[in-house]
Write an enzyme that holds these catalytic residues in place. Structure first.
Site, mmCIF file in Angstrom:
data_model
loop_
_atom_site.group_PDB
_atom_site.id
_atom_site.type_symbol
_atom_site.label_atom_id
_atom_site.label_comp_id
_atom_site.label_asym_id
_atom_site.label_seq_id
_atom_site.Cartn_x
_atom_site.Cartn_y
_atom_site.Cartn_z
ATOM 1 N N TYR A 175 59.540 -42.456 -25.557
ATOM 2 C CA TYR A 175 60.261 -41.625 -26.521
ATOM 3 C C TYR A 175 60.935 -42.503 -27.581
ATOM 4 O O TYR A 175 61.504 -43.559 -27.267
ATOM 5 C CB TYR A 175 61.306 -40.760 -25.827
ATOM 6 C CG TYR A 175 60.735 -39.629 -25.000
ATOM 7 C CD1 TYR A 175 59.379 -39.338 -25.009
ATOM 8 C CD2 TYR A 175 61.558 -38.852 -24.199
ATOM 9 C CE1 TYR A 175 58.861 -38.301 -24.246
ATOM 10 C CE2 TYR A 175 61.057 -37.816 -23.434
ATOM 11 C CZ TYR A 175 59.707 -37.545 -23.462
ATOM 12 O OH TYR A 175 59.200 -36.522 -22.699
ATOM 13 N N SER A 226 58.386 -27.810 -22.931
ATOM 14 C CA SER A 226 58.052 -26.873 -24.006
ATOM 15 C C SER A 226 58.269 -25.425 -23.581
ATOM 16 O O SER A 226 57.391 -24.570 -23.768
ATOM 17 C CB SER A 226 56.608 -27.070 -24.482
ATOM 18 O OG SER A 226 56.375 -26.413 -25.712
ATOM 19 N N LEU A 246 59.897 -23.131 -24.910
ATOM 20 C CA LEU A 246 59.934 -22.205 -26.052
ATOM 21 C C LEU A 246 58.688 -22.325 -26.918
ATOM 22 O O LEU A 246 58.636 -21.798 -28.014
ATOM 23 C CB LEU A 246 61.192 -22.447 -26.901
ATOM 24 C CG LEU A 246 62.518 -22.361 -26.149
ATOM 25 C CD1 LEU A 246 63.688 -22.606 -27.095
ATOM 26 C CD2 LEU A 246 62.671 -21.011 -25.454
ATOM 27 N N GLY A 282 57.345 -24.807 -28.652
ATOM 28 C CA GLY A 282 57.576 -25.398 -29.965
ATOM 29 C C GLY A 282 58.446 -24.560 -30.880
ATOM 30 O O GLY A 282 58.341 -24.663 -32.118
ATOM 31 N N GLY A 283 59.287 -23.699 -30.313
ATOM 32 C CA GLY A 283 60.169 -22.858 -31.109
ATOM 33 C C GLY A 283 59.617 -21.476 -31.382
ATOM 34 O O GLY A 283 60.332 -20.606 -31.905
ATOM 35 N N LEU A 284 58.364 -21.226 -31.014
ATOM 36 C CA LEU A 284 57.737 -19.938 -31.306
ATOM 37 C C LEU A 284 58.407 -18.793 -30.552
ATOM 38 O O LEU A 284 58.425 -17.651 -31.029
ATOM 39 C CB LEU A 284 56.255 -20.003 -30.944
ATOM 40 C CG LEU A 284 55.338 -18.960 -31.571
ATOM 41 C CD1 LEU A 284 55.384 -19.032 -33.083
ATOM 42 C CD2 LEU A 284 53.908 -19.145 -31.083
ATOM 43 N N LEU A 285 58.980 -19.090 -29.382
ATOM 44 C CA LEU A 285 59.622 -18.067 -28.561
ATOM 45 C C LEU A 285 61.133 -18.036 -28.751
ATOM 46 O O LEU A 285 61.853 -17.408 -27.973
ATOM 47 C CB LEU A 285 59.295 -18.318 -27.086
ATOM 48 C CG LEU A 285 57.814 -18.225 -26.713
ATOM 49 C CD1 LEU A 285 57.572 -18.748 -25.302
ATOM 50 C CD2 LEU A 285 57.323 -16.786 -26.842
ATOM 51 N N GLY A 314 62.853 -16.838 -31.417
ATOM 52 C CA GLY A 314 63.264 -15.974 -32.525
ATOM 53 C C GLY A 314 62.817 -16.497 -33.866
ATOM 54 O O GLY A 314 63.518 -16.353 -34.869
ATOM 55 N N LYS A 339 64.401 -16.047 -37.688
ATOM 56 C CA LYS A 339 64.947 -17.220 -38.369
ATOM 57 C C LYS A 339 64.251 -17.468 -39.700
ATOM 58 O O LYS A 339 64.892 -17.855 -40.684
ATOM 59 C CB LYS A 339 64.822 -18.445 -37.468
ATOM 60 C CG LYS A 339 65.693 -18.384 -36.218
ATOM 61 C CD LYS A 339 65.454 -19.580 -35.311
ATOM 62 C CE LYS A 339 66.291 -19.504 -34.049
ATOM 63 N NZ LYS A 339 66.020 -20.630 -33.126
#
Length: 328
Positions: A53, A211, A213, A215-218, A220, A224
């Site tokens: 990382y 992951s 969510l 990648g953020g798709l779940l 909201g 947003k």
């Protein structure tokens, strides 16, 4: 905060795991320190990182940040169940990656230096190595455990049969073997339910979803975007998935609004309700995002809601484990 045992071990970990992949590339060191301090305030004691990382080959940028945070004292290291990983490329020479005994030992010692600690609580193999026999891998891990440098060993991105083969090899050596599997798992990515989750449950491994969510798709994303607040999901994998699944995401966000919960909380709450799941990994870029993640612990999904989520995000085949998922 709620706590549970990590798989079949006696180790207690928080039901949310703090993922640190953003520390360095996306989140500054001072902000990373603030997130980790706030995590402890919330009772989150499970931190996950990896030697790769930071994405600068061989530098272990994120581990260094965590190490400097530990060095501030105040009981930080003692409070944290620390997980890191080995496998990825840490140099340009052939033996600076993979799961050879040579690389496992050297990579562990390098991680310990960067993390400024004597012990890694959970040392995870970041990927399977088809070129290395399990006798060699377990001999190296046994050495690290005997030296007190590693306490528990976990896997990441393993297939179900990899878990079984690994555990059989460990059992022949009277070694504890794997105690956890870290895999991609969320409402939109459910293939691990076929064999990985059943194998983990059979062998007593805790599931640590990454992951959660997607990648953020779940989280909201459509709301947003409408509010001009979407920082993720408008490019790359998430953008492609949104283009393909937009009606489903619209229906999902409406369901969450009807439930009175944030979509991210529902996605995390769903994972927390799944059999075998120990702790989803949350990867906040800010303290505010971390604070909002705690709402998932208050989500309780009834049977009707779970059924509706299965309609929106169908499991693979008939659902559940194989072979029933694909055969009579």
């Amino acid at each position: 905060m709620e706590y549970t045992n990590l798989g079949r071990t006696g180790l207690s970990v928080s039901r949310l795991c703090l993922g640190t992949m953003n520390f360095g590339p996306q989140t500054s060191e001072p902000d990373s320190f603030a997130i980790m301090d706030r995590a402890l305030e919330h009772g989150i004691n499970f931190f996950d990182t990896a030697n790769v990382y930071g994405w600068k080959v061989g530098e272990g940028v994120t581990e260094q940040i965590i190490g400097r945070w530990f060095a501030q004292g105040g009981g930080r290291r003692d409070k944290v169940v620390l997980a890191t990983k080995v496998y990825g490329k840490m140099g340009d020479w052939p033996n600076e990656q993979g799961l050879s005994a040579r690389h496992i030992i050297r990579a562990c010692e390098a991680s310990l230096r960067r993390l400024q600690t004597d012990t890694i609580d959970l040392y995870q193999m970041h990927h399977i190595s088809r070129a290395t026999p399990w006798e060699e891998i377990w001999q190296a891990m046994e050495t690290l455990v005997a030296q007190g440098k590693v306490l528990y060993v976990g896997s990441s991105n393993f297939a179900g049969w990899h878990i079984s083969v690994a555990q059989e090899a460990a059992a022949r050596r009277n070694f504890l073997g794997l105690v956890s599997e870290q895999c991609i798992y969320n409402l939109m990515t459910r293939h691990v339910e076929l064999e990985v989750v059943p194998a983990a449950q059979h062998h007593g491994l805790g599931i640590i979803p990454w992951s959660p969510l997607h990648g953020g798709l779940l989280a909201g994303l459509l709301r947003k975007m409408a509010e001009g607040q979407a920082a993720r999901g408008t490019s790359g994998r998430s953008a492609d998935a949104l283009a393909e699944h937009r009606p489903t995401i619209e229906a999902y966000e409406k369901l969450c609004a009807d439930l009175g919960h944030d979509p991210a909380d529902v996605a995390l709450g769903w994972l927390l309700s799944r059999p075998g799941v120990t702790a989803p990994i949350i990867g906040p870029r800010t303290v505010e995002q971390l604070d909002r993640s705690l709402g998932a612990l208050d989500v309780r999904l009834d049977e009707a809601t779970l059924a509706r989520l299965d309609e929106l995000f169908p499991p693979v085949g008939n659902g559940g484990p194989g072979p029933e998922a694909w055969a009579w």
